[in-house]
Write an enzyme that holds these catalytic residues in place. Structure first.
Site, mmCIF file in Angstrom:
data_model
loop_
_atom_site.group_PDB
_atom_site.id
_atom_site.type_symbol
_atom_site.label_atom_id
_atom_site.label_comp_id
_atom_site.label_asym_id
_atom_site.label_seq_id
_atom_site.Cartn_x
_atom_site.Cartn_y
_atom_site.Cartn_z
ATOM 1 C CE1 TYR A 111 0.157 2.772 13.402
ATOM 2 C CE2 TYR A 111 -1.860 3.850 12.700
ATOM 3 C CZ TYR A 111 -0.608 3.353 12.418
ATOM 4 O OH TYR A 111 -0.112 3.430 11.155
ATOM 5 C CD GLU B 146 -4.922 7.664 9.878
ATOM 6 O OE1 GLU B 146 -4.394 8.742 10.211
ATOM 7 O OE2 GLU B 146 -4.561 6.578 10.316
ATOM 8 N NE ARG C 253 -3.264 2.577 2.652
ATOM 9 C CZ ARG C 253 -3.259 3.383 3.713
ATOM 10 N NH1 ARG C 253 -2.728 2.998 4.862
ATOM 11 N NH2 ARG C 253 -3.811 4.570 3.644
ATOM 12 C CG ASN D 98 -5.222 3.498 8.621
ATOM 13 O OD1 ASN D 98 -5.318 2.526 7.879
ATOM 14 N ND2 ASN D 98 -4.823 4.684 8.199
ATOM 15 C CG HIS E 132 -1.171 8.971 3.611
ATOM 16 N ND1 HIS E 132 -1.305 7.617 3.873
ATOM 17 C CD2 HIS E 132 -0.793 9.522 4.786
ATOM 18 C CE1 HIS E 132 -1.008 7.371 5.151
ATOM 19 N NE2 HIS E 132 -0.688 8.513 5.726
ATOM 20 C CD GLU F 21 -1.679 3.998 8.123
ATOM 21 O OE1 GLU F 21 -1.431 4.417 9.277
ATOM 22 O OE2 GLU F 21 -1.838 4.740 7.146
HETATM 23 C C1 GBH Z 1 -1.294 7.121 10.926
HETATM 24 O O1 GBH Z 1 -2.117 8.005 11.648
HETATM 25 C C2 GBH Z 1 -0.902 7.740 9.618
HETATM 26 O O2 GBH Z 1 -1.765 7.327 8.585
HETATM 27 C C3 GBH Z 1 0.520 7.474 9.231
HETATM 28 O O3 GBH Z 1 0.880 8.307 8.170
HETATM 29 C C4 GBH Z 1 1.416 7.632 10.437
HETATM 30 O O4 GBH Z 1 2.776 7.504 10.123
HETATM 31 C C5 GBH Z 1 1.002 6.591 11.446
HETATM 32 O O5 GBH Z 1 -0.309 6.807 11.826
HETATM 33 C C6 GBH Z 1 1.800 6.589 12.740
HETATM 34 O O6 GBH Z 1 1.505 7.706 13.505
HETATM 35 O O7 GBH Z 1 0.879 13.176 19.616
HETATM 36 O O8 GBH Z 1 -1.065 13.189 21.017
HETATM 37 O O9 GBH Z 1 -0.903 14.741 19.202
HETATM 38 C C7 GBH Z 1 -2.555 7.533 12.891
HETATM 39 C C8 GBH Z 1 -3.225 8.622 13.665
HETATM 40 C C9 GBH Z 1 -2.365 10.765 14.262
HETATM 41 C C10 GBH Z 1 -2.525 9.035 15.876
HETATM 42 C C11 GBH Z 1 -1.513 11.574 15.187
HETATM 43 C C12 GBH Z 1 -1.664 9.840 16.797
HETATM 44 C C13 GBH Z 1 -0.818 12.015 17.404
HETATM 45 C C14 GBH Z 1 -1.402 12.209 18.757
HETATM 46 N N1 GBH Z 1 -2.277 9.339 14.498
HETATM 47 N N2 GBH Z 1 -1.764 11.237 16.569
HETATM 48 S S1 GBH Z 1 -0.554 13.417 19.692
#
Ligand code: GBH
Length: 496
Positions: free
Chosen positions: A318, A171, A78, A316, A124, A386
């Protein structure tokens, strides 16, 4: 009876990346500027001084990177297409850049030559800067959807003979809240926010919701166009990648916290999934809190949303958190659903083990709940587009230390088991999985310190070194697919 198979034999798996995070070569072959170029250069303090000017230099080293991908055994890849390489000025009447098209032609052909299935994301986060300058980018709901539709059309026309898997947007929640006109927090490009002291423009009370509608309708146009003009001949699939965590109540006995957890998921996912997957209005709890600040859908919008039937839900995932209700009325700039997010519950039990970044704890059990909830609510086959993490302290490690990524290996194992359980125990239709990310890359406003890759990138020499997880993932998938019995195996053989 064969035992339940954690993963089916045709399960698609591979690795994911995004253009601005890896490509570099920002001034090459006629590429236009995107809002991320501007954000990194005008406001370096907001990206830890980092920019994507060189990144992993993937633009020149893609052959080497795809060799790694083959070596890791990935069946699918991807990647995202940089809009400003294809249409440097971005708009529907602006010229197409053949040199930019040629790069993705080479990339796609190089994937196919290795037997790897291409999955292309159209957006993206890297909006052409010119569209931001002309009309405010995603803040203009009408203009932006027409320009995005034209960009999508060019991609289908030029790559659709070989690309059979499309993801419209990555996203939209992040784009609306963190991103572009930085519409709420200002944390991402272009950094607009009325609650971020580093920003002097924007209106957090309204802009995120306008941008959200622009993204929903842009997605719908791109899908409707594919369905009408391209699906018949190209026979591909199309979907979207939505982020969103699972939320448990902070106090599991308190109805108000239960409602807060549900509200949080509606604000995160339902905002987009209701219109996109169900052709329905926003969740009621959003309308209740936001009133007229949430732009309405017209009858014509609903008609388009109904035409934009998708093939899959890209997820996605995490991490997850707890939600605790608030008694005070919601503030105008709240975008969470009037609650507090916490990493520990009332009893002080942490939601999961900490990783190398404060916002991410490993929460595989909640991943299973999330998969099952999304499948039951929206009814589409799911691809995990993701999933991944940085190991604790990985930002401070040398290469030799970083390649021993035990935490990441455990994270992948646990999350693959969650996929298996949601399939076999809960009946969710989950068809594929992409690990984030093929290599360490520009982690947006976190710069190059936070490493999500299965490949270590040395940003001085640009040398790549596989981490242990990269080499073990194939076996993890094979072990889980082994119990799979293909239909032929059931048939008696000749002479039986
Ligand atoms: C993904 O977003 C993205 O699609 C990808 O590009 C990125 O590299 C990957 O995650 C890893 O981060 O620090 O408290 O402000 C996931 C969504 C957006 C979740 C940013 C965490 C930061 C929170 N992410 N967010 S903070």
């Amino acid at each position: 009876m064969a035992p339940p198979t954690p993963l089916p034999a045709d399960f698609e798996w591979g690795f994911a990346t995004a253009a601005y995070q890896i490509e570099g070569a920002v001034d090459e072959d006629g590429r236009g500027k995107s809002i991320w170029d501007t954000f990194c250069h005008l406001e370096p303090t907001r990206t830890k001084g980092a920019s994507g000017d060189i990144a992993c230099d993937h633009y020149h080293r893609y052959e080497e990177d795809l060799d790694l991908l083959s070596r890791y055994g990935g069946k699918a890849y991807r990647f995202s297409i940089s809009w400003s390489r294809i249409i440097p000025l971005g708009g529907r009447n602006d010229p197409v850049n053949e040199a930019g098209i040629a790069f993705y032609d080479r990339l796609i052909d190089a994937l196919l030559a290795r037997g790897i299935v291409p999955w292309a994301t159209l957006y993206h986060w890297d909006l052409p800067q010119k569209l931001h300058d002309r009309y405010g980018g995603w803040l203009d709901v009408e203009e932006s959807q027409l320009d995005f539709e034209r960009f999508a059309k060019i991609c289908y026309e030029r790559f659709g003979d070989r690309v059979k898997n499309w993801i419209t947007l990555n996203e939209p929640w992040i784009v609306s809240i963190f991103q572009d006109k930085g519409y709420a927090t200002g944390g991402n490009a272009p950094g607009r926010s009325s609650i971020n002291p580093q920003s002097s423009e924007g209106n957090t009370a309204t802009e995120p919701w306008t941008v959200g509608k622009a993204l929903i309708m842009s997605h719908a146009r791109a899908v409707a166009l594919y369905n009408k003009k391209f699906r018949g001949t190209q026979k591909g699939r199309i979907g979207i990648s939505l982020n969103g965590d699972f939320y448990e109540p902070w106090d599991s006995e308190d109805e108000r916290d239960k409602m807060a957890a549900e509200r949080r998921m509606e604000f995160h996912i339902g905002w987009f999934a209701n219109p996109i997957c169900l052709a329905q209005d926003y969740p009621i709890c959003m309308r209740e809190q936001l009133g007229d600040r949430l732009p309405a859908f017209t009858e014509a919008d609903f008609a388009l949303l109904r035409e934009a039937k998708m093939d899959f839900y890209g997820m996605n995932y995490y991490t997850s958190q707890f939600a605790r209700h608030r008694d005070e009325p919601a503030s105008e700039t709240d975008f969470l659903g009037n609650l507090i997010e916490l990493q520990e519950n009332k009893q002080g039990v942490p939601v999961g083990e900490p990783s190398g970044v404060h916002w991410l704890r490993s929460t595989p059990d909640l991943f299973r709940k999330h998969l099952t909830r999304v499948y039951r609510k929206y009814g589409l086959p799911i691809y995990v587009t993701e999933n991944g993490c940085p190991c604790p302290e990985e930002d401070k490690m040398t290469r030799t230390e970083a390649v021993e990524d035990t935490y990441r290996i455990r994270y992948f194992q646990d999350h693959l088991d969650a996929v298996g359980l949601s399939r076999t125990e809960d009946g969710s239709d989950i068809k594929g999985y992409f690990a984030w990310s093929l290599m360490d890359n520009l982690e947006w406003s976190d710069g190059y310190g936070v490493r999500f890759g299965v490949t270590f990138t040395d940003y001085k020499t640009l040398e790549r070194t596989p981490k242990k997880s990269a080499l073990l993932l194939k076996g993890m998938f094979e072990d889980r697919m082994k119990q799979s019995v293909s239909p032929e195996t059931h048939l008696p053989s000749e002479g039986f």
